[in-house]
Design a protein around this motif. Structure first.
Motif, short mmCIF file in Angstrom:
data_model
loop_
_atom_site.label_atom_id
_atom_site.label_comp_id
_atom_site.label_asym_id
_atom_site.label_seq_id
_atom_site.Cartn_x
_atom_site.Cartn_y
_atom_site.Cartn_z
N GLY A 192 0.77 -1.18 -0.07
CA GLY A 192 -0.08 -0.12 -0.11
C GLY A 192 0.88 1.40 -0.06
N GLU A 193 2.16 1.03 -0.26
CA GLU A 193 3.12 2.32 -0.13
C GLU A 193 2.88 3.00 -1.60
OE1 GLU A 193 3.95 3.37 2.50
OE2 GLU A 193 4.33 1.76 3.91
N ARG A 194 3.37 4.03 -1.58
CA ARG A 194 3.34 4.87 -2.83
C ARG A 194 4.59 5.09 -3.74
NH1 ARG A 194 -1.08 8.05 -3.09
NH2 ARG A 194 0.04 9.14 -4.92
N PHE A 195 4.26 5.03 -5.03
CA PHE A 195 5.41 5.07 -5.97
C PHE A 195 6.14 6.64 -6.01
CE2 PHE A 195 2.94 1.78 -8.10
CZ PHE A 195 3.64 0.55 -7.90
N VAL A 196 7.27 6.57 -6.31
CA VAL A 196 8.17 7.92 -6.42
C VAL A 196 7.85 8.80 -4.99
CG1 VAL A 196 8.60 9.63 -7.75
CG2 VAL A 196 7.55 7.73 -8.70
N ALA A 197 8.05 7.95 -3.95
CA ALA A 197 7.97 8.81 -2.48
C ALA A 197 8.73 8.13 -1.63
CB ALA A 197 6.46 8.66 -2.08
N ALA A 198 9.17 8.91 -0.57
CA ALA A 198 9.78 8.11 0.72
C ALA A 198 8.94 7.60 1.75
CB ALA A 198 10.89 9.04 1.28
N ASN A 199 8.78 6.57 1.70
CA ASN A 199 7.54 5.89 2.60
C ASN A 199 7.87 5.58 4.07
OD1 ASN A 199 5.14 5.46 0.53
ND2 ASN A 199 6.84 4.58 -0.49
N PRO A 200 7.88 6.41 5.05
CA PRO A 200 8.15 6.05 6.38
C PRO A 200 7.56 4.64 6.88
CG PRO A 200 7.60 8.28 6.24
CD PRO A 200 7.06 7.88 4.99
N LEU A 201 8.42 4.02 7.47
CA LEU A 201 7.76 2.70 7.93
C LEU A 201 6.98 2.99 9.29
CD1 LEU A 201 11.27 0.44 7.89
CD2 LEU A 201 8.99 0.30 6.44
N PRO A 202 5.96 2.23 9.33
CA PRO A 202 5.00 2.32 10.50
C PRO A 202 5.80 2.51 11.91
CG PRO A 202 3.98 0.74 9.02
CD PRO A 202 5.77 1.01 8.64
N ALA A 203 5.29 3.53 12.82
CA ALA A 203 5.73 3.67 14.07
C ALA A 203 5.29 2.51 15.16
CB ALA A 203 5.29 4.91 14.79
N ASP A 204 4.20 1.76 14.58
CA ASP A 204 4.10 0.47 15.58
C ASP A 204 4.72 -0.88 15.08
OD1 ASP A 204 1.95 -0.84 17.39
OD2 ASP A 204 2.36 -2.16 15.47
N GLU A 205 5.53 -1.40 16.08
CA GLU A 205 6.28 -2.46 15.74
C GLU A 205 6.04 -3.46 15.03
OE1 GLU A 205 8.74 -3.67 19.08
OE2 GLU A 205 9.57 -1.75 19.27
N LYS A 206 4.58 -3.94 15.28
CA LYS A 206 3.83 -5.02 14.74
C LYS A 206 3.46 -4.75 13.25
CE LYS A 206 1.69 -7.18 18.66
NZ LYS A 206 0.32 -7.38 19.37
N GLU A 207 3.06 -3.22 13.06
CA GLU A 207 2.79 -2.84 11.80
C GLU A 207 3.97 -2.67 10.87
OE1 GLU A 207 -0.05 -2.31 10.13
OE2 GLU A 207 -1.15 -3.02 11.84
N GLU B 227 10.36 2.76 -2.09
CA GLU B 227 11.30 3.09 -1.03
C GLU B 227 10.88 3.23 0.31
OE1 GLU B 227 14.47 6.99 -0.20
OE2 GLU B 227 13.02 7.03 -1.97
N HIS B 228 11.31 2.54 1.14
CA HIS B 228 10.85 2.44 2.44
C HIS B 228 11.82 3.33 3.40
CE1 HIS B 228 7.99 -0.78 1.81
NE2 HIS B 228 8.50 -1.12 0.80
N ARG B 229 11.60 3.97 4.45
CA ARG B 229 12.51 4.74 5.22
C ARG B 229 12.31 4.28 6.70
NH1 ARG B 229 14.72 9.74 3.61
NH2 ARG B 229 15.04 9.56 1.41
N ALA B 230 13.47 4.04 7.05
CA ALA B 230 13.50 3.67 8.67
C ALA B 230 14.12 4.75 9.55
CB ALA B 230 14.12 2.35 8.74
N ALA B 231 13.45 5.28 10.52
CA ALA B 231 13.99 6.10 11.28
C ALA B 231 15.08 5.62 12.18
CB ALA B 231 12.70 6.65 12.36
N PRO B 232 15.96 6.56 12.70
CA PRO B 232 17.13 6.23 13.41
C PRO B 232 16.96 5.20 14.41
CG PRO B 232 17.18 8.38 12.94
CD PRO B 232 15.71 8.01 12.65
N HIS B 233 15.72 5.31 15.23
CA HIS B 233 15.58 4.37 16.31
C HIS B 233 14.99 2.75 16.12
CE1 HIS B 233 11.75 6.13 15.83
NE2 HIS B 233 11.12 5.02 16.42
N GLN B 234 14.61 2.83 14.52
CA GLN B 234 13.75 1.57 14.09
C GLN B 234 14.94 0.40 13.46
OE1 GLN B 234 11.22 3.55 11.54
NE2 GLN B 234 9.17 2.84 12.63
#
Length: 383
Positions: free
Chosen positions: A113-128, A175-182
């Motif tokens: 369900g992520e978008r093309f041509v975009a930086a998609n942040p990974l969900p904050a919830d760990e299960k998600e 493209e999936h983006r992981a925050a520093p703490h993830q």
């Protein structure tokens, strides 16, 4: 050959396609397009075909199918094929069918369900987050790229890296983006695939199954600077992964077959060529039928000649001819006639019956007369 798929979350996907394709045809970016009749598509689906030129001489034919989706909107599958091997510098076929706008409803990938041509942040919830990455690992339609932010980037660093790739990959890469703490959670989710994202680096996910020749070390980059500079090493890893040969995704083979065998958007020259092929095919079939008929006739003539020769040879050798079968009634009638003849024959073999006696048995004395002398017998008879 070029393929991808996605989702259109709005209610007017066919109208968007018609309007955009007509605009491109008016601008001569597209040679022609057509929407297939309902009779040529399964119930609940629609399809569009379009044709355009790349490098001014290479024809590209593409077919987009719209199908029902479990959620809002529709799923679209796009297959394109060129007259020579695909060049990633050519325009993305998805951009030829769909207009690209900010937050466009058609630009969502199907699995995550992520978008093309975009930086998609990974969900904050760990299960998600784990669910999203595991879904990305199973996807074989799209190339999934995970980038870890070593520190929170500025506005330039938050821009997607996908537009830096050749146009042919713009709608095939997520493209999936992981925050520093993830980072720890991300690598825990990827552990079952035997890969991990370097701190401050990036990784191209292998998919399931991984294509032949995939080695995580060859497709991971230890440092990705998100400061607006060109991440050459990471982009090269994505291009090399897209060039690997692997099994076609589920449904991709059928879509390619439909494009090749059921293509309807023909030019006048193509229609004439197709008619010539049909005429040649019918001519070949007719010639085969004629040859088969001639062979059958020749075989029948040989059989008649052989039979005539056999009869002549039998007549010269004096072979007695078999009497024709006696034409009679049914077997039961023949059996009945045989019994009648047997009955007539046995009549002559029976002994003659004795003459009927005129002796009256009115009195016991007459009975006693039997066995006496002849005179007494005659006398008794006279009486």
């Amino acid at each position: 050959m070029w393929q991808t798929r996605g989702r259109h979350t709005g209610p007017t996907a066919p109208d968007v396609l018609r309007k955009h394709l007509q605009a491109l045809k008016d601008a001569r970016s597209v040679q022609d397009f057509m929407e297939l009749p309902d009779a040529d598509t399964p119930e609940g689906e629609s399809a569009f075909e379009a044709r355009w030129l790349v490098d001014e001489e290479v024809t590209v034919r593409a077919r987009l199918r719209l199908a029902e989706w479990s959620g809002p909107g529709q799923e679209w599958t796009l297959t394109a094929e060129a007259e020579r091997p695909w060049d990633l510098r050519w325009p993305s076929p998805a951009a030829m069918f769909w207009p690209w706008e900010a937050e466009t409803p058609w630009g969502q990938e199907t699995v995550t369900g992520e978008r093309f041509v975009a930086a998609n942040p990974l969900p904050a919830d760990e299960k998600e987050l784990r669910r999203s990455l595991r879904a990305a690992l199973r996807d074989t339609w799209t190339v999934h790229l995970v980038v870890h932010e070593a520190m929170t980037p500025d506005e330039r660093g938050r821009r997607s890296l996908v537009p830096l790739l050749p146009p042919g990959l713009h709608h095939r890469v997520i493209e999936h983006r992981a925050a520093p703490h993830q980072l720890r959670t991300v690598n825990w989710a990827l552990k079952e695939a035997g890969v991990e994202v370097p701190r401050g680096g990036g990784l191209v996910l292998p998919g399931a199954p991984a294509p032949a020749g995939y080695d995580a070390a060859d497709f991971s980059v230890r440092s990705v600077f998100l400061d607006g500079t060109h991440p050459t090493e990471l982009l090269d890893a994505v291009r090399r992964f897209a060039a690997l040969t692997g099994p076609l995704p589920e449904g991709a083979d059928a879509a390619l077959t439909v494009l090749r065998e059921e293509w309807q958007l023909l030019t006048l020259e193509e229609e004439l060529a197709r008619e010539r092929e049909l005429v040649a095919m019918y001519k070949g079939a007719l010639e085969a039928m004629t040859e088969s008929r001639d062979l059958y006739r020749e075989a029948a003539e040989h059989a008649h000649e052989a039979l005539a020769a056999y009869r002549e040879a039998a007549a010269e050798a004096g072979e007695p001819r078999q009497a024709p079968a006696r034409k009679g009634g049914s077997p039961f009638q023949q059996w009945g006639r045989t019994l009648e003849r047997f009955k007539e024959t046995t009549k002559g073999l029976r002994p003659p019956a004795p003459a009927p006696s005129t002796v009256s048995r009115e009195s016991p004395e007459q009975d006693r007369g039997i066995g006496t002398s002849d005179d007494e017998a005659l006398e008794a008879t006279d009486r």
